[in-house]
Design an enzyme around this catalytic site. Structure first.
Site, PDB file in Angstrom:
ATOM      1  N   GLU A 267    -131.256  77.808  18.857  1.00 27.65           N
ATOM      2  CA  GLU A 267    -130.482  76.557  18.860  1.00 27.65           C
ATOM      3  C   GLU A 267    -129.483  76.642  17.765  1.00 27.65           C
ATOM      4  O   GLU A 267    -129.714  76.837  16.811  1.00 27.65           O
ATOM      5  CB  GLU A 267    -131.654  75.677  18.428  1.00 27.65           C
TER       6      GLU A 267
ATOM      7  N   ASP B 221    -132.178  69.542  35.634  1.00 32.93           N
ATOM      8  CA  ASP B 221    -132.151  68.452  36.430  1.00 32.93           C
ATOM      9  C   ASP B 221    -130.578  68.132  36.994  1.00 32.93           C
ATOM     10  O   ASP B 221    -130.255  67.243  38.102  1.00 32.93           O
ATOM     11  CB  ASP B 221    -132.388  67.111  35.730  1.00 32.93           C
TER      12      ASP B 221
ATOM     13  N   ASP C 283    -126.803  72.201  28.369  1.00 38.48           N
ATOM     14  CA  ASP C 283    -125.738  71.299  28.788  1.00 38.48           C
ATOM     15  C   ASP C 283    -124.774  71.705  29.580  1.00 38.48           C
ATOM     16  O   ASP C 283    -124.278  72.618  29.993  1.00 38.48           O
ATOM     17  CB  ASP C 283    -124.832  71.411  27.406  1.00 38.48           C
TER      18      ASP C 283
ATOM     19  N   THR D 226    -140.472  71.028  29.494  1.00 38.43           N
ATOM     20  CA  THR D 226    -139.882  70.907  28.223  1.00 38.43           C
ATOM     21  C   THR D 226    -139.283  69.225  28.022  1.00 38.43           C
ATOM     22  O   THR D 226    -139.596  68.409  28.962  1.00 38.43           O
ATOM     23  CB  THR D 226    -138.139  71.244  28.505  1.00 38.43           C
ATOM     24  N   GLU D 227    -138.624  69.001  26.891  1.00 44.78           N
ATOM     25  CA  GLU D 227    -138.517  67.542  26.336  1.00 44.78           C
ATOM     26  C   GLU D 227    -137.718  66.732  27.591  1.00 44.78           C
ATOM     27  O   GLU D 227    -138.019  65.933  27.975  1.00 44.78           O
ATOM     28  CB  GLU D 227    -137.892  67.473  25.022  1.00 44.78           C
ATOM     29  N   TYR D 228    -136.664  67.630  27.964  1.00 43.01           N
ATOM     30  CA  TYR D 228    -135.750  67.029  28.666  1.00 43.01           C
ATOM     31  C   TYR D 228    -136.136  66.924  30.239  1.00 43.01           C
ATOM     32  O   TYR D 228    -135.962  65.962  31.174  1.00 43.01           O
ATOM     33  CB  TYR D 228    -134.263  67.708  28.984  1.00 43.01           C
TER      34      TYR D 228
ATOM     35  N   GLU E  42    -135.535  81.946  24.409  1.00 45.82           N
ATOM     36  CA  GLU E  42    -135.151  80.728  25.014  1.00 45.82           C
ATOM     37  C   GLU E  42    -133.792  80.363  24.192  1.00 45.82           C
ATOM     38  O   GLU E  42    -133.786  80.221  23.079  1.00 45.82           O
ATOM     39  CB  GLU E  42    -135.747  79.553  24.978  1.00 45.82           C
TER      40      GLU E  42
HETATM   41  N1  SAM Z   1    -134.173  73.175  26.133  1.00 46.78           N
HETATM   42  C1  SAM Z   1    -134.465  71.748  25.683  1.00 46.78           C
HETATM   43  C2  SAM Z   1    -135.224  70.895  26.774  1.00 46.78           C
HETATM   44  O1  SAM Z   1    -134.971  71.192  27.991  1.00 46.78           O
HETATM   45  O2  SAM Z   1    -135.716  69.571  26.242  1.00 46.78           O
HETATM   46  C3  SAM Z   1    -132.927  71.035  25.121  1.00 46.78           C
HETATM   47  C4  SAM Z   1    -131.940  70.651  26.090  1.00 46.78           C
HETATM   48  S1  SAM Z   1    -130.618  70.025  25.462  1.00 46.78           S
HETATM   49  C5  SAM Z   1    -129.737  69.180  26.767  1.00 46.78           C
HETATM   50  C6  SAM Z   1    -129.571  71.612  25.205  1.00 46.78           C
HETATM   51  C7  SAM Z   1    -129.661  72.254  23.705  1.00 46.78           C
HETATM   52  O3  SAM Z   1    -128.909  73.346  24.057  1.00 46.78           O
HETATM   53  C8  SAM Z   1    -128.989  71.270  22.685  1.00 46.78           C
HETATM   54  O4  SAM Z   1    -129.914  71.190  21.724  1.00 46.78           O
HETATM   55  C9  SAM Z   1    -127.891  72.212  22.372  1.00 46.78           C
HETATM   56  O5  SAM Z   1    -127.556  72.040  20.972  1.00 46.78           O
HETATM   57  C10 SAM Z   1    -128.397  73.657  22.823  1.00 46.78           C
HETATM   58  N2  SAM Z   1    -127.304  74.550  22.919  1.00 46.78           N
HETATM   59  C11 SAM Z   1    -126.043  74.490  23.763  1.00 46.78           C
HETATM   60  N3  SAM Z   1    -125.228  75.380  23.752  1.00 46.78           N
HETATM   61  C12 SAM Z   1    -126.157  76.499  22.845  1.00 46.78           C
HETATM   62  C13 SAM Z   1    -125.605  77.673  22.539  1.00 46.78           C
HETATM   63  N4  SAM Z   1    -124.570  78.047  22.720  1.00 46.78           N
HETATM   64  N5  SAM Z   1    -126.565  78.096  21.558  1.00 46.78           N
HETATM   65  C14 SAM Z   1    -127.564  77.808  21.166  1.00 46.78           C
HETATM   66  N6  SAM Z   1    -127.993  76.287  21.600  1.00 46.78           N
HETATM   67  C15 SAM Z   1    -127.121  75.687  22.334  1.00 46.78           C
END
Ligand code: SAM
Length: 215
Positions: free
Chosen positions: A69, A154, A118, A192-194, A44
């Site tokens: 991450e 979402d 993101d 997932t959390e989100y 992931e």
């Molecule tokens: N997947 C989790 C969820 O669904 O609850 C977290 C979603 S959060 C919006 C997106 C996560 O992706 C953040 O913690 C961010 O730091 C990480 N992230 C963004 N770009 C990334 C990258 N290029 N490599 C690793 N992590 C990344």
């Protein structure tokens, strides 16, 4: 994901390097050495605080899992979850997932998950989206033939962009869900959390696809 700085994070991470990889390149082609059993490897990118990947590892003991991450304060929380879970079929990697092809060998990854990545809505940030062509090219390098890319979000704008991006890359769609939680086709959804947070506000979109094979 915005989180407060965690002063304990770096020390905790340094104490748990059996569960966390901070220099992944030397493991290219040899990730199974980080696990007690040689099993299919699922990854992931953007694992956040680890809720999804830890639950996957719990439910699928016959697979190995890696959560990637980029943020220190976020992966430190995921690491606590991994350590407390006692599960041995999961490892975390603190790095940028864009470089995935520099630390996995061709075909080393059985399946790839992108959850609530993101959205980077501004056009000039398109290249940072985890479903942009740069990232897809690297996923294609490491996924085994017909290995699945599973993406859920979402964010409708990111979803539409991603469908176009995957399609332009010639990917084969196995399934597209415009409201995953209303699905009645027996879809198993580890949330997932989100997802738990945002499914209260609207639909969750999902696509499962694989790269074309040359036969
Ligand atoms: N997947 C989790 C969820 O669904 O609850 C977290 C979603 S959060 C919006 C997106 C996560 O992706 C953040 O913690 C961010 O730091 C990480 N992230 C963004 N770009 C990334 C990258 N290029 N490599 C690793 N992590 C990344």
């Amino acid at each position: 994901m915005r989180v407060r700085n965690k002063p304990w994070a770096k020390g905790y991470m340094a104490d748990h390097l059996d569960r966390l990889v901070v220099e992944p390149e030397p493991l290219k082609g040899n990730w199974q050495s980080r696990f007690p059993s040689n099993q299919p490897l699922f990854v992931e990118i953007g694992t956040g605080k680890g809720q999804f990947i830890i639950e996957m590892a719990r439910q699928y003991p016959d697979r190995n899992f890696i959560g990637i991450e980029i943020q220190t304060s976020v992966i430190a929380v995921a690491l606590k979850g991994v350590v407390n879970s006692g599960l041995t079929n999961i490892q975390l990697v603190h790095t940028d997932g864009e470089a995935i092809n520099t630390f996995f060998e061709a075909g080393e990854v059985a399946g790839l998950y992108l959850n609530f990545s993101d959205p980077w809505p501004k056009k000039r940030h398109t290249k940072r989206r985890l479903t942009s062509p740069v990232f897809l090219a690297h996923y294609a390098d490491v996924l085994q033939p017909e290995g699945q890319l599973q993406f859920k979000t979402d964010n409708r704008g990111l979803f539409e962009y991603s469908l176009g991006s995957l399609n332009n890359f010639g990917m084969v769609f196995e399934g597209v869900w415009l409201d995953l939680h209303a699905a009645t086709d027996g879809v198993e959804d580890i949330q997932t959390e989100y997802e738990q947070k945002f499914s209260k506000k609207g639909p969750i979109y999902q696509v499962i696809a694989h790269f074309p094979t040359n036969n």
